[in-house]
Design an enzyme around this catalytic site. Structure first.
Site, mmCIF file in Angstrom:
data_model
loop_
_atom_site.group_PDB
_atom_site.id
_atom_site.type_symbol
_atom_site.label_atom_id
_atom_site.label_comp_id
_atom_site.label_asym_id
_atom_site.label_seq_id
_atom_site.Cartn_x
_atom_site.Cartn_y
_atom_site.Cartn_z
ATOM 1 N N ASP A 1 -4.381 -4.958 5.980
ATOM 2 C CA ASP A 1 -4.697 -5.818 4.842
ATOM 3 C C ASP A 1 -3.511 -6.740 4.566
ATOM 4 O OD1 ASP A 1 -6.038 -6.883 2.673
ATOM 5 O OD2 ASP A 1 -5.367 -5.321 1.282
ATOM 6 N N SER B 1 0.861 -1.190 0.000
ATOM 7 C CA SER B 1 0.000 0.000 0.000
ATOM 8 C C SER B 1 0.892 1.233 0.000
ATOM 9 C CB SER B 1 -0.946 -0.022 1.206
ATOM 10 O OG SER B 1 -1.869 1.041 1.116
ATOM 11 N N HIS C 1 -2.584 -1.241 -3.364
ATOM 12 C CA HIS C 1 -3.692 -0.307 -3.199
ATOM 13 C C HIS C 1 -3.393 0.932 -4.043
ATOM 14 C CE1 HIS C 1 -4.113 -2.182 1.082
ATOM 15 N NE2 HIS C 1 -4.583 -2.984 0.133
#
Length: 351
Positions: free
Chosen positions: A294, A168, A195
């Site tokens: 995540d 991310s 992401h």
């Protein structure tokens, strides 16, 4: 408190961001600059922890300003971009030393969640850089950090079928560095969930394809991944895999728009979980820098299948969130600094 320098040629954007950050007690807006030349001056004057840098500006653009600033000091630089400048931000901004590329937010359509995540991302990047600077000034930062090396037993150097990567905040630069180190002879297909904002995905993939030795493309439904090729989750779609005719030798890519996980689509957990169900212990997963958790649950599923689970060490993360969550769950077999991951992967796959 994070000292922040905002650089944008739009007075409206500067005012909008200034107001936004001034309303957050974690930030101190040290200065506003209308072009890169002014940013260089204010960086010297205020020594900010973090700079939000526009790309296209008169007098001096954001790329050249980033190069000049980072040649004499070490703030965290975040390239602040729109759709028409995102390609240059990836290609030249990250090469110049910027840590992240972030889409300029439209406050008129931003939800409270989106706004919170935006501010949190900026804060965590700035906090990490501030901590690094303070440790450097006190000469307390270790030059050779000890790596957590849990014992992992490999029955064969070539038993793996798939490499999965999740990231991310700070991920684009970290992924590029990792792929560059794998080499064009890397023997596994590579699937990546990063992401990323919509529209940015194509530019991200194009940049990876140009700057790493592996062929990189946006993942497409029903593709059977090939060794030495890289497949990136498109924005807005979970990237998953499923066996081909119940075979444990090959898999097929399946993209879906199932509900977001951790408010995210694509989600790393979806990729890791499907890989665990498809290949079990024949998977290698790598969890890189990023905010949130995540990937932790997916790493746990892989760990329970005896797959090789790897997390980036705190020392090299832009944001030590996702890797930390997985490490704290006790489901990571190897914790390595970014610089060491590619060589480790080549070693365990027999390259």
């Amino acid at each position: 408190m994070i000292k922040l320098l905002i650089v944008d040629d739009s007075a409206v954007v500067r005012a909008m961001l200034s107001e936004l950050f001034k309303n957050d007690e974690r930030f101190e807006v040290s200065g506003l600059a209308e072009n890169g030349e002014r940013a260089v001056e204010l960086n010297e004057k205020f020594s900010p922890d973090l700079i939000i840098m526009d790309v296209n500006m008169p007098v001096m653009n954001g790329i050249d300003a980033t190069k000049k600033i980072l040649s004499v000091s070490n703030p965290a630089v975040v390239m602040f971009t729109t759709e028409d400048t995102v390609a240059r931000a990836f290609k030249d901004g990250l090469k110049a030393g910027a840590l992240e590329v972030i889409k300029k937010p439209d406050l008129a359509v931003m939800t409270t969640r989106m706004l919170t995540d935006f501010l949190e991302n900026i804060f965590l990047i700035g906090e990490k850089q501030k901590k690094n600077r303070e440790e450097s000034e006190k000469k307390q930062k270790e030059k050779d950090k000890k790596v957590v090396q849990n014992t992992a037993v490999f029955t064969s150097p070539k038993v793996y079928r798939l490499l999965t990567i999740g990231a991310s905040t700070g991920g684009p630069a970290a992924i590029q560095k990792l792929l560059s180190g794998l080499g064009k002879d890397f023997p596994l297909p590579v699937l990546i969930t990063q992401h990323i904002d919509s529209v940015f995905d194509t530019h991200f993939v194009s940049w990876l394809n140009e700057t790493s030795p592996l062929t990189t493309e946006l993942a497409k439904n029903s593709t059977i991944p090939e060794k030495g090729h890289v497949y990136v989750a498109p924005a807005g779609f979970h990237l998953t895999v499923t066996p081909v005719n119940d075979s444990i030798q090959k898999c097929r890519i399946v993209l879906n728009t199932e509900p977001p996980v951790h408010f995210l689509r694509p989600a790393v957990d979806k990729l890791f979980s499907s890989a665990a169900q498809t290949f079990g212990k024949k998977v290698i997963s790598v969890l890189l820098t990023g905010m949130g958790r995540d990937g932790a649950e997916g790493s746990r599923e892989l760990f329970e299948k005896d797959a090789l689970t790897i997390a980036e060490d705190e020392s090299s993360c832009v944001v030590y969130g996702m890797p930390k969550a997985a490490v704290d769950c006790g489901c990571i077999k190897q914790v390595l600094p970014l610089d060491s991951i590619a060589d480790y992967l080549r070693n365990v796959t027999g390259v």
